[in-house]
Write a protein that holds these residues in place. Structure first.
Motif, PDB file in Angstrom:
ATOM      1  N   ASP A  18      57.114 -78.271 -28.152  1.00 28.55           N
ATOM      2  CA  ASP A  18      56.582 -79.379 -28.930  1.00 28.55           C
ATOM      3  C   ASP A  18      57.431 -80.645 -28.833  1.00 28.55           C
ATOM      4  O   ASP A  18      56.908 -81.763 -28.817  1.00 28.55           O
ATOM      5  CB  ASP A  18      56.461 -78.971 -30.400  1.00 28.55           C
ATOM      6  N   HIS A  19      58.754 -80.494 -28.785  1.00 24.50           N
ATOM      7  CA  HIS A  19      59.566 -81.705 -28.784  1.00 24.50           C
ATOM      8  C   HIS A  19      59.488 -82.452 -27.454  1.00 24.50           C
ATOM      9  O   HIS A  19      59.686 -83.664 -27.413  1.00 24.50           O
ATOM     10  CB  HIS A  19      61.027 -81.404 -29.165  1.00 24.50           C
TER      11      HIS A  19
ATOM     12  N   ALA B  81      56.312 -70.100 -26.579  1.00 20.90           N
ATOM     13  CA  ALA B  81      55.060 -70.847 -26.637  1.00 20.90           C
ATOM     14  C   ALA B  81      54.384 -70.906 -25.271  1.00 20.90           C
ATOM     15  O   ALA B  81      53.149 -70.904 -25.169  1.00 20.90           O
ATOM     16  CB  ALA B  81      55.325 -72.258 -27.151  1.00 20.90           C
ATOM     17  N   HIS B  82      55.171 -70.945 -24.213  1.00 17.17           N
ATOM     18  CA  HIS B  82      54.626 -71.023 -22.858  1.00 17.17           C
ATOM     19  C   HIS B  82      53.883 -69.737 -22.513  1.00 17.17           C
ATOM     20  O   HIS B  82      52.782 -69.772 -21.955  1.00 17.17           O
ATOM     21  CB  HIS B  82      55.774 -71.259 -21.874  1.00 17.17           C
ATOM     22  N   PHE B  83      54.474 -68.598 -22.860  1.00 16.53           N
ATOM     23  CA  PHE B  83      53.822 -67.311 -22.620  1.00 16.53           C
ATOM     24  C   PHE B  83      52.521 -67.212 -23.408  1.00 16.53           C
ATOM     25  O   PHE B  83      51.501 -66.767 -22.894  1.00 16.53           O
ATOM     26  CB  PHE B  83      54.746 -66.157 -23.020  1.00 16.53           C
TER      27      PHE B  83
ATOM     28  N   LEU C 107      50.475 -80.593 -31.319  1.00 13.04           N
ATOM     29  CA  LEU C 107      49.825 -79.330 -30.972  1.00 13.04           C
ATOM     30  C   LEU C 107      48.388 -79.569 -30.535  1.00 13.04           C
ATOM     31  O   LEU C 107      47.910 -78.997 -29.558  1.00 13.04           O
ATOM     32  CB  LEU C 107      49.870 -78.359 -32.157  1.00 13.04           C
ATOM     33  N   LYS C 108      47.701 -80.451 -31.258  1.00 13.15           N
ATOM     34  CA  LYS C 108      46.302 -80.701 -30.909  1.00 13.15           C
ATOM     35  C   LYS C 108      46.169 -81.482 -29.606  1.00 13.15           C
ATOM     36  O   LYS C 108      45.097 -81.531 -29.010  1.00 13.15           O
ATOM     37  CB  LYS C 108      45.612 -81.460 -32.042  1.00 13.15           C
ATOM     38  N   ALA C 109      47.275 -82.103 -29.172  1.00 15.08           N
ATOM     39  CA  ALA C 109      47.233 -82.876 -27.935  1.00 15.08           C
ATOM     40  C   ALA C 109      47.731 -82.107 -26.732  1.00 15.08           C
ATOM     41  O   ALA C 109      47.749 -82.627 -25.629  1.00 15.08           O
ATOM     42  CB  ALA C 109      48.070 -84.143 -28.097  1.00 15.08           C
TER      43      ALA C 109
ATOM     44  N   HIS D 217      60.649 -58.967 -22.326  1.00 14.64           N
ATOM     45  CA  HIS D 217      60.982 -59.232 -23.733  1.00 14.64           C
ATOM     46  C   HIS D 217      59.984 -60.194 -24.364  1.00 14.64           C
ATOM     47  O   HIS D 217      59.542 -59.997 -25.504  1.00 14.64           O
ATOM     48  CB  HIS D 217      62.393 -59.808 -23.833  1.00 14.64           C
ATOM     49  N   GLY D 218      59.600 -61.226 -23.604  1.00 15.34           N
ATOM     50  CA  GLY D 218      58.699 -62.225 -24.154  1.00 15.34           C
ATOM     51  C   GLY D 218      57.282 -61.726 -24.347  1.00 15.34           C
ATOM     52  O   GLY D 218      56.695 -61.888 -25.422  1.00 15.34           O
ATOM     53  N   PHE D 219      56.726 -61.086 -23.336  1.00  9.92           N
ATOM     54  CA  PHE D 219      55.323 -60.682 -23.414  1.00  9.92           C
ATOM     55  C   PHE D 219      55.100 -59.487 -24.333  1.00  9.92           C
ATOM     56  O   PHE D 219      54.016 -59.334 -24.895  1.00  9.92           O
ATOM     57  CB  PHE D 219      54.781 -60.407 -22.012  1.00  9.92           C
ATOM     58  N   THR D 220      56.077 -58.611 -24.489  1.00  6.22           N
ATOM     59  CA  THR D 220      55.884 -57.461 -25.391  1.00  6.22           C
ATOM     60  C   THR D 220      55.898 -57.869 -26.859  1.00  6.22           C
ATOM     61  O   THR D 220      55.599 -57.040 -27.727  1.00  6.22           O
ATOM     62  CB  THR D 220      56.966 -56.383 -25.157  1.00  6.22           C
TER      63      THR D 220
END
Length: 424
Positions: A166-167, A349-351, A10-12, A52-55
């Motif tokens: 992340d993976h 996570a992308h949104f 995550l930090k990278a 759906h994702g952004f709401t």
């Protein structure tokens, strides 16, 4: 098994993302309010996923829904109401929405032939952009999108959501560590068992559809259901076939994992071998991209229910110290190195990352420059197939050496007044 976890990645993430120029990053966000006002363009299919994702985020308000087909508005409104109380405005023409100075960003889920023009107009209007994959209809358009993002200092993120998972970050770190050794060969694919679209006659434009607006930059054609909702993917005027529809994800991951830039040679074979229908794009295709030190293949058989390793889609990295295998559960290394990461993610996570980039003026995962480079692989594969010969690609000029016919397919002629500008 000593498992490679995601704890350190995550930090990278920011370091692993494509870096904008310092000027672009510094001016990108313009200190927006905490609440981001978003307009969603294109409501049939992927547009619903964006709603759906952004709401799901409290700091986002979907202020506009945009589509030239009135019939897709009610289902989109119903979905939006499940995550947002305030009703959005509805427009057919994105240009009217871009006049609203309060809108922070535009999410583009319209057909591929609209991606470049909508993105460039949004940048010119001071909006940030989320653009679905593939980012462009052709290579020249993609370059102009990059130029617009740079000129107007906008955050423009492509819908290559695996770059925020992340993976995939942990797999990239493994490859970069050298533990796989050299990786001379990468195999990517999708199988599908898509239904035939059959043959349909041209017909009258359905009630409630602004067909001229739907066509936008594309050539004037009579209305046909097989060139409209979703099936536009299989017509060269609007889409890029299965390599652009799904190949973009796997090819982008090959580039991301191995830090690949541009191929030098492209070969492609296949065609309409299975279906007898109105599709123009190939139902069977295999393409090879020769990068320095690595060959990458793409293969699709959209009539076949199964793919390699029992997976309908995927990517294999063949390294000298093991093979990195991706599946629906994450990844693992076979044949030597003992490592895996079974934490598969969603595109949420992308949104979220896009929103933080807009607020904090940092470069997004899947920034438009990287989106363009991955998308151009799809276009080059299609061009090689259409002209029926090997392409030698000059990445400095983004042209094909010694092949005027192939170079004609790098761009298109636009229908007025929907010309993609030569300069942003």
């Amino acid at each position: 098994m000593s498992t490679l976890h995601r704890r350190d990645f995550l930090k990278a993430t920011a370091a692993a993302a494509t870096t904008l120029s310092a000027l672009t990053a510094a001016g990108a966000a313009d200190q927006p309010n905490d609440r981001i006002l978003l307009a969603v363009m294109g409501l049939h299919g992927r547009g619903k996923s964006l709603i759906h994702g952004f709401t799901r985020f409290e700091d986002v308000e979907i202020a506009y829904l945009i589509d030239p087909d009135e019939s897709v508005i009610p289902p989109a409104m119903k979905m939006l109401s499940q995550g947002q109380k305030k009703e959005p405005k509805v427009e057919k023409d994105v240009r009217r929405v871009l006049e609203d100075k309060n809108v922070t960003a535009l999410a583009v889920a319209a057909p591929d032939h609209w991606h470049a023009l909508a993105t460039i107009w949004a940048c010119q209007a001071g909006k940030h952009v989320y653009c679905e994959k593939p980012v462009s209809h052709n290579i020249i358009e993609g370059r102009r999108m990059v130029e617009a993002a740079r000129k107007y200092n906008r955050v423009v993120q492509a819908g290559m959501q695996r770059r925020s998972m992340d993976h995939f970050a942990s797999a990239r770190e493994l490859v970069r560590s050298g533990k796989l050794g050299k990786v001379p060969f990468v195999q990517t694919w999708i199988a599908g068992h898509r239904r035939s679209i059959g043959h349909k006659q041209d017909t009258a434009v359905p009630k409630g559809v602004d067909y001229s607006l739907w066509l936008g930059p594309a050539p004037e054609r009579p209305f046909n259901p097989n060139r409209f909702h979703y099936n536009w993917h299989w017509n060269w005027d609007y889409g890029s076939g299965e390599i652009g529809n799904n190949g973009i994800h796997m090819l982008d991951m090959a580039r991301y994992l191995l830090d690949l830039d541009a191929p030098k040679r492209i070969t492609s074979g296949g065609g309409k071998y299975f279906y007898d229908d109105d599709q123009q794009t190939p139902d069977t295709m295999i393409t090879t991209f020769d990068f320095p030190q690595t060959a990458v293949t793409w293969e699709h058989r959209i009539w076949s229910p199964t793919g390699f390793e029992g997976q309908p889609f995927g990517i294999l990295l063949f390294g000298e110290k093991g093979t990195l295998v991706f599946d629906k559960n994450g990844w693992q290394v076979r044949g030597g190195l003992d490592a895996s990461d079974q934490g598969a993610d969603t595109d949420q996570a992308h949104f979220r990352y896009l929103l933080e980039c807009i607020k904090e003026a940092k470069p997004p995962n899947g920034e438009i420059g990287e989106g363009h480079k991955s998308t151009r692989l799809c276009h080059l594969g299609n061009i090689a197939l259409r002209v029926g010969r090997v392409l030698l690609f000059d990445d400095k000029t983004e042209t094909i050496s010694g092949d005027p016919e192939a170079n004609e397919l790098l761009g298109r002629i636009y229908r007025k007044p929907f010309e993609v500008p030569e300069k942003a």
